[in-house]
Motif scaffolding. Structure first.
Motif, PDB file in Angstrom:
ATOM      1  N   GLY A  39       0.753  -1.303  -0.159  1.00 37.73           N
ATOM      2  CA  GLY A  39       0.025  -0.041  -0.082  1.00 37.73           C
ATOM      3  C   GLY A  39       0.820   1.195  -0.047  1.00 37.73           C
ATOM      4  O   GLY A  39       0.474   2.382   0.444  1.00 37.73           O
ATOM      5  N   LYS A  40       2.169   1.221  -0.504  1.00 41.51           N
ATOM      6  CA  LYS A  40       2.819   2.113  -0.683  1.00 41.51           C
ATOM      7  C   LYS A  40       3.169   2.862  -2.048  1.00 41.51           C
ATOM      8  O   LYS A  40       3.433   1.778  -2.876  1.00 41.51           O
ATOM      9  CB  LYS A  40       4.284   2.091   0.258  1.00 41.51           C
ATOM     10  N   THR A  41       3.644   3.931  -2.302  1.00 43.36           N
ATOM     11  CA  THR A  41       4.245   4.308  -3.275  1.00 43.36           C
ATOM     12  C   THR A  41       5.598   4.310  -3.415  1.00 43.36           C
ATOM     13  O   THR A  41       6.342   4.090  -2.503  1.00 43.36           O
ATOM     14  CB  THR A  41       3.779   6.021  -3.737  1.00 43.36           C
ATOM     15  N   VAL A  42       6.310   4.243  -4.528  1.00 41.32           N
ATOM     16  CA  VAL A  42       7.800   4.343  -4.771  1.00 41.32           C
ATOM     17  C   VAL A  42       8.307   5.420  -3.792  1.00 41.32           C
ATOM     18  O   VAL A  42       9.386   5.258  -2.985  1.00 41.32           O
ATOM     19  CB  VAL A  42       8.198   4.275  -6.126  1.00 41.32           C
ATOM     20  N   LYS A  43       7.698   6.611  -4.004  1.00 45.49           N
ATOM     21  CA  LYS A  43       8.229   7.866  -3.091  1.00 45.49           C
ATOM     22  C   LYS A  43       8.107   7.636  -1.750  1.00 45.49           C
ATOM     23  O   LYS A  43       9.010   7.905  -0.907  1.00 45.49           O
ATOM     24  CB  LYS A  43       7.252   9.044  -3.602  1.00 45.49           C
ATOM     25  N   GLU A  44       7.107   6.877  -1.222  1.00 44.85           N
ATOM     26  CA  GLU A  44       6.823   6.591   0.299  1.00 44.85           C
ATOM     27  C   GLU A  44       8.106   5.678   0.660  1.00 44.85           C
ATOM     28  O   GLU A  44       8.912   5.798   1.670  1.00 44.85           O
ATOM     29  CB  GLU A  44       5.583   6.236   0.364  1.00 44.85           C
ATOM     30  N   PHE A  45       8.420   4.625  -0.300  1.00 43.27           N
ATOM     31  CA  PHE A  45       9.331   3.548   0.281  1.00 43.27           C
ATOM     32  C   PHE A  45      10.728   4.179   0.375  1.00 43.27           C
ATOM     33  O   PHE A  45      11.385   4.148   1.275  1.00 43.27           O
ATOM     34  CB  PHE A  45       9.424   2.346  -1.044  1.00 43.27           C
ATOM     35  N   ALA A  46      10.910   5.142  -0.823  1.00 38.11           N
ATOM     36  CA  ALA A  46      12.359   5.697  -1.043  1.00 38.11           C
ATOM     37  C   ALA A  46      12.507   6.676   0.368  1.00 38.11           C
ATOM     38  O   ALA A  46      13.625   6.616   0.894  1.00 38.11           O
ATOM     39  CB  ALA A  46      12.211   6.501  -2.045  1.00 38.11           C
ATOM     40  N   GLU A  47      11.527   7.578   0.451  1.00 32.80           N
ATOM     41  CA  GLU A  47      11.632   8.375   1.684  1.00 32.80           C
ATOM     42  C   GLU A  47      11.642   7.557   3.141  1.00 32.80           C
ATOM     43  O   GLU A  47      12.482   7.868   3.836  1.00 32.80           O
ATOM     44  CB  GLU A  47      10.309   9.239   1.714  1.00 32.80           C
ATOM     45  N   ALA A  48      10.974   6.600   3.305  1.00 34.28           N
ATOM     46  CA  ALA A  48      11.199   5.573   4.525  1.00 34.28           C
ATOM     47  C   ALA A  48      12.482   4.845   4.816  1.00 34.28           C
ATOM     48  O   ALA A  48      12.919   4.918   5.849  1.00 34.28           O
ATOM     49  CB  ALA A  48      10.105   4.560   4.436  1.00 34.28           C
ATOM     50  N   ASN A  49      13.020   4.690   3.571  1.00 34.51           N
ATOM     51  CA  ASN A  49      14.399   4.028   3.508  1.00 34.51           C
ATOM     52  C   ASN A  49      15.582   5.147   3.497  1.00 34.51           C
ATOM     53  O   ASN A  49      16.794   4.610   2.813  1.00 34.51           O
ATOM     54  CB  ASN A  49      14.525   2.993   2.555  1.00 34.51           C
ATOM     55  N   ASP A  50      15.287   6.227   3.461  1.00 36.09           N
ATOM     56  CA  ASP A  50      16.334   7.350   3.135  1.00 36.09           C
ATOM     57  C   ASP A  50      17.159   7.099   1.766  1.00 36.09           C
ATOM     58  O   ASP A  50      18.413   7.129   1.676  1.00 36.09           O
ATOM     59  CB  ASP A  50      17.274   7.582   4.317  1.00 36.09           C
ATOM     60  N   LEU A  51      16.240   6.940   0.617  1.00 33.20           N
ATOM     61  CA  LEU A  51      16.821   6.820  -0.484  1.00 33.20           C
ATOM     62  C   LEU A  51      16.386   7.951  -1.428  1.00 33.20           C
ATOM     63  O   LEU A  51      15.489   8.679  -1.454  1.00 33.20           O
ATOM     64  CB  LEU A  51      16.364   5.574  -1.348  1.00 33.20           C
ATOM     65  N   ASP A  52      17.432   8.151  -2.411  1.00 34.98           N
ATOM     66  CA  ASP A  52      17.194   9.090  -3.581  1.00 34.98           C
ATOM     67  C   ASP A  52      16.252   8.577  -4.407  1.00 34.98           C
ATOM     68  O   ASP A  52      15.973   7.383  -5.016  1.00 34.98           O
ATOM     69  CB  ASP A  52      18.393   9.475  -4.375  1.00 34.98           C
ATOM     70  N   LEU A  53      14.932   9.298  -4.435  1.00 36.72           N
ATOM     71  CA  LEU A  53      13.809   8.842  -5.245  1.00 36.72           C
ATOM     72  C   LEU A  53      14.004   8.571  -6.771  1.00 36.72           C
ATOM     73  O   LEU A  53      13.815   7.447  -7.291  1.00 36.72           O
ATOM     74  CB  LEU A  53      12.656   9.909  -5.403  1.00 36.72           C
ATOM     75  N   HIS A  54      14.986   9.280  -7.548  1.00 35.20           N
ATOM     76  CA  HIS A  54      15.328   9.141  -8.812  1.00 35.20           C
ATOM     77  C   HIS A  54      16.132   7.821  -8.982  1.00 35.20           C
ATOM     78  O   HIS A  54      15.912   7.114  -9.900  1.00 35.20           O
ATOM     79  CB  HIS A  54      16.008  10.480  -9.645  1.00 35.20           C
ATOM     80  N   THR A  55      16.991   7.527  -8.140  1.00 34.56           N
ATOM     81  CA  THR A  55      17.794   6.512  -7.977  1.00 34.56           C
ATOM     82  C   THR A  55      17.003   5.062  -7.837  1.00 34.56           C
ATOM     83  O   THR A  55      17.150   4.171  -8.719  1.00 34.56           O
ATOM     84  CB  THR A  55      18.880   6.536  -6.948  1.00 34.56           C
ATOM     85  N   THR A  56      16.006   5.389  -7.073  1.00 35.28           N
ATOM     86  CA  THR A  56      15.092   4.156  -6.838  1.00 35.28           C
ATOM     87  C   THR A  56      14.352   3.694  -8.051  1.00 35.28           C
ATOM     88  O   THR A  56      14.258   2.718  -8.423  1.00 35.28           O
ATOM     89  CB  THR A  56      14.170   4.524  -5.612  1.00 35.28           C
ATOM     90  N   TYR A  57      13.795   4.794  -8.670  1.00 34.58           N
ATOM     91  CA  TYR A  57      13.057   4.675  -9.713  1.00 34.58           C
ATOM     92  C   TYR A  57      13.943   4.051 -11.123  1.00 34.58           C
ATOM     93  O   TYR A  57      13.604   3.122 -11.685  1.00 34.58           O
ATOM     94  CB  TYR A  57      12.461   5.795 -10.457  1.00 34.58           C
ATOM     95  N   GLN A  58      15.362   4.230 -10.873  1.00 35.16           N
ATOM     96  CA  GLN A  58      16.263   3.953 -12.117  1.00 35.16           C
ATOM     97  C   GLN A  58      16.592   2.618 -11.837  1.00 35.16           C
ATOM     98  O   GLN A  58      16.689   1.558 -12.839  1.00 35.16           O
ATOM     99  CB  GLN A  58      17.461   4.507 -12.154  1.00 35.16           C
ATOM    100  N   VAL A  59      16.674   2.211 -10.403  1.00 35.44           N
ATOM    101  CA  VAL A  59      16.921   0.650 -10.017  1.00 35.44           C
ATOM    102  C   VAL A  59      15.674  -0.148 -10.439  1.00 35.44           C
ATOM    103  O   VAL A  59      15.745  -1.283 -11.013  1.00 35.44           O
ATOM    104  CB  VAL A  59      17.285   0.575  -8.590  1.00 35.44           C
ATOM    105  N   LEU A  60      14.552   0.310 -10.240  1.00 32.56           N
ATOM    106  CA  LEU A  60      13.283  -0.270 -10.498  1.00 32.56           C
ATOM    107  C   LEU A  60      13.162  -0.388 -12.032  1.00 32.56           C
ATOM    108  O   LEU A  60      12.497  -1.520 -12.768  1.00 32.56           O
ATOM    109  CB  LEU A  60      12.053   0.215  -9.860  1.00 32.56           C
ATOM    110  N   ALA A  61      13.586   0.372 -12.612  1.00 27.31           N
ATOM    111  CA  ALA A  61      13.383   0.493 -14.153  1.00 27.31           C
ATOM    112  C   ALA A  61      14.637  -0.404 -14.855  1.00 27.31           C
ATOM    113  O   ALA A  61      14.707  -0.878 -15.996  1.00 27.31           O
ATOM    114  CB  ALA A  61      13.442   1.766 -14.965  1.00 27.31           C
ATOM    115  N   GLY A  62      15.626  -0.802 -14.092  1.00 29.35           N
ATOM    116  CA  GLY A  62      16.421  -1.611 -14.537  1.00 29.35           C
ATOM    117  C   GLY A  62      17.731  -0.736 -15.290  1.00 29.35           C
ATOM    118  O   GLY A  62      18.764  -1.442 -15.778  1.00 29.35           O
ATOM    119  N   THR A  63      17.746   0.469 -15.202  1.00 32.22           N
ATOM    120  CA  THR A  63      18.703   1.265 -16.105  1.00 32.22           C
ATOM    121  C   THR A  63      19.805   1.492 -15.149  1.00 32.22           C
ATOM    122  O   THR A  63      21.101   1.400 -15.502  1.00 32.22           O
ATOM    123  CB  THR A  63      18.098   2.723 -16.370  1.00 32.22           C
ATOM    124  N   LYS A  64      19.826   1.358 -13.583  1.00 33.65           N
ATOM    125  CA  LYS A  64      20.948   1.023 -12.876  1.00 33.65           C
ATOM    126  C   LYS A  64      20.862  -0.209 -12.172  1.00 33.65           C
ATOM    127  O   LYS A  64      19.724  -0.737 -11.780  1.00 33.65           O
ATOM    128  CB  LYS A  64      20.861   2.288 -11.849  1.00 33.65           C
TER     129      LYS A  64
END
Length: 66
Positions: free
Chosen positions: A18-43
């Protein structure tokens, strides 16, 4: 050892909580754009912030320095 997730499975796992990627990134002190790039497979999560994101998402095994 636990099984690793694909990026698509990781995104579905976040949504199943029930979370968004943004909420996950914030909760884990992650950069949002990097998190999206990992999920997209570009990183691939080899080092730094991408590594941390990949491990916390379950995409790769490893440890995260606290």
């Amino acid at each position: 050892m636990h099984a690793t997730r694909t990026p698509a499975q990781a995104k579905a796992w976040i949504e199943s909580q029930g979370k968004t990627v943004k909420e996950f990134a914030e909760a884990n002190d992650l950069d949002l754009h990097t998190t999206y790039q990992v999920l997209a497979g570009t990183k691939k999560g080899k080092r730094g912030e991408a590594h941390k994101a990949a491990v916390l998402l379950g995409i790769k095994e490893g440890t995260v320095a606290q």
